[in-house]
Design an enzyme around this catalytic site. Structure first.
Site, PDB file in Angstrom:
ATOM      1  N   HIS A 177       0.833  -1.207   0.000  1.00 41.74           N
ATOM      2  CA  HIS A 177       0.000   0.000   0.000  1.00 41.74           C
ATOM      3  C   HIS A 177       0.874   1.267   0.000  1.00 41.74           C
ATOM      4  O   HIS A 177       0.740   2.126  -0.869  1.00 41.74           O
ATOM      5  CB  HIS A 177      -0.911  -0.022   1.235  1.00 41.74           C
ATOM      6  CG  HIS A 177      -1.824   1.149   1.341  1.00 41.74           C
ATOM      7  ND1 HIS A 177      -3.171   1.068   1.073  1.00 41.74           N
ATOM      8  CD2 HIS A 177      -1.601   2.451   1.671  1.00 41.74           C
ATOM      9  CE1 HIS A 177      -3.726   2.265   1.231  1.00 41.74           C
ATOM     10  NE2 HIS A 177      -2.798   3.115   1.610  1.00 41.74           N
ATOM     11  N   GLU A 178       1.783   1.332   0.950  1.00 43.32           N
ATOM     12  CA  GLU A 178       2.627   2.538   1.056  1.00 43.32           C
ATOM     13  C   GLU A 178       3.585   2.645  -0.124  1.00 43.32           C
ATOM     14  O   GLU A 178       3.903   3.744  -0.581  1.00 43.32           O
ATOM     15  CB  GLU A 178       3.401   2.548   2.387  1.00 43.32           C
ATOM     16  CG  GLU A 178       2.538   2.541   3.646  1.00 43.32           C
ATOM     17  CD  GLU A 178       1.443   3.608   3.683  1.00 43.32           C
ATOM     18  OE1 GLU A 178       1.610   4.666   3.041  1.00 43.32           O
ATOM     19  OE2 GLU A 178       0.414   3.379   4.340  1.00 43.32           O
ATOM     20  N   HIS A 218       1.821   4.421  -2.887  1.00 39.77           N
ATOM     21  CA  HIS A 218       1.895   5.884  -2.717  1.00 39.77           C
ATOM     22  C   HIS A 218       3.286   6.377  -3.132  1.00 39.77           C
ATOM     23  O   HIS A 218       3.429   7.432  -3.759  1.00 39.77           O
ATOM     24  CB  HIS A 218       1.667   6.265  -1.250  1.00 39.77           C
ATOM     25  CG  HIS A 218       0.244   6.194  -0.799  1.00 39.77           C
ATOM     26  ND1 HIS A 218      -0.795   6.776  -1.483  1.00 39.77           N
ATOM     27  CD2 HIS A 218      -0.326   5.626   0.301  1.00 39.77           C
ATOM     28  CE1 HIS A 218      -1.944   6.562  -0.835  1.00 39.77           C
ATOM     29  NE2 HIS A 218      -1.677   5.866   0.249  1.00 39.77           N
ATOM     30  N   HIS A 261       3.667   6.686  -6.800  1.00 34.37           N
ATOM     31  CA  HIS A 261       2.950   7.881  -7.235  1.00 34.37           C
ATOM     32  C   HIS A 261       3.863   9.117  -7.097  1.00 34.37           C
ATOM     33  O   HIS A 261       3.902   9.983  -7.963  1.00 34.37           O
ATOM     34  CB  HIS A 261       1.699   8.045  -6.359  1.00 34.37           C
ATOM     35  CG  HIS A 261       0.572   8.795  -6.999  1.00 34.37           C
ATOM     36  ND1 HIS A 261      -0.596   9.045  -6.337  1.00 34.37           N
ATOM     37  CD2 HIS A 261       0.433   9.362  -8.221  1.00 34.37           C
ATOM     38  CE1 HIS A 261      -1.425   9.719  -7.136  1.00 34.37           C
ATOM     39  NE2 HIS A 261      -0.819   9.922  -8.290  1.00 34.37           N
TER      40      HIS A 261
END
Ligand SMILES: [Zn+2]
Length: 287
Positions: A78-79, A82, A85
């Site tokens: 998940h992290e 990010h 991104h």
């Protein structure tokens, strides 16, 4: 904490990535991604970002390496989503770089990554026994996938009810004269599966709806699931390691930050607006 220099496939420099995995005295709990410098362009120069992933994973001991729980693995994915991104950002203005997007879009790059942890092909590649090197048994993978849908129907309407209650409070046009409990009962009524517990009141205990930046945005959690399931569906069709699909995701979503309307970015990646079907399918809720 370890710092890595990250390079593109053509050898050009992309980012510095700081990975800070383990707890220590004075460190905040939880897991998050942050940037020390955003990407931007100035006078023809592409200034690359400095991105950090911070977690509090199970620490290695003198006899064992860090053995991550399944939850820690999905947290990392998940992290890291990010972080991608942030690292792959290719915009002009710092204020629109990386994760500087609408709140209901920011969890797409992160949540989509969690899908790989439910794929046998990925798990068998990554999850190896720390002593024998043996890949995770298929039976265990099946259990992980089966357990993922435990009470997913209830969890789904529960999330919806929180989103509806949040939005109800943030769309009032007149001062509310009804009791708080009555107001929320009406707001959450369409999703109520069980009789409510007498004396319970969600609104006054729910930090997200008046604090922490989620005001009128709590629905974003569920909406991001619609997006991530629909986006991952393209990977399921083309192969979860398909480079062309990944490249398309990078070009149309990960590199664009907040420079365009999220729906425009999404459609340019996926070819159509998101459908709710892949989420229902993934949650075992499809009739
Ligand atoms: Zn997130």
């Amino acid at each position: 904490m370890q710092a890595y220099e990250v390079f593109d496939h053509d050898g050009s420099f992309l980012s510095v990535l700081y990975l800070d995995f383990f707890p220590r005295d004075g460190k905040q709990g939880g897991a998050w991604m942050t940037s020390y410098r955003e990407q931007y362009k100035e006078n023809g120069k592409d200034v690359r970002p400095h991105i950090s992933v911070v977690t509090n994973f199970t620490r290695p001991t003198s006899t064992k390496p860090s053995l991550l729980t399944y939850n820690e693995v999905t947290t990392f994915l998940h992290e890291f989503g990010h972080a991608l991104h942030g690292m792959l950002s290719d915009v002009t203005y710092e204020s629109m770089a990386g994760t500087s997007v609408y709140r209901d879009f920011v969890e797409l790059p992160s949540q989509i990554m969690e899908n790989w942890a439910r794929q046998e092909e990925w798990l068998q590649n990554v999850a190896k026994h720390y002593e024998t090197g043996e890949a995770i048994p298929v039976e265990l993978v099946d259990k992980i996938i089966a357990a993922g849908n435990f009470q997913s129907g209830y969890a789904t309407v529960r999330q919806l009810s929180f989103g509806m209650n949040d939005m109800a409070w943030h769309t009032i046009e007149e001062p509310v004269t009804a009791e708080v409990a009555q107001f929320e009962k009406e707001a959450m009524e369409p999703t109520e599966l069980f009789p409510d517990v007498n004396g319970s009141c969600m609104s006054t205990a729910f930090g997200h709806i008046f604090d922490g930046g989620y005001a009128a945005g709590y629905y974003g959690y569920k909406w991001a699931e619609v997006l991530d399931a629909d986006a991952f569906d393209l990977f399921l069709q083309n192969g979860i390691f398909d480079q062309a699909t990944a490249q398309k995701f990078r070009e149309n979503i990960l590199s664009k930050g907040g420079t365009k309307d999220p729906m425009e970015l999404y459609v340019s990646f996926r070819g159509h607006e998101p459908s709710i079907e892949p989420l229902l399918e993934r949650s075992g809720l499809k009739q």
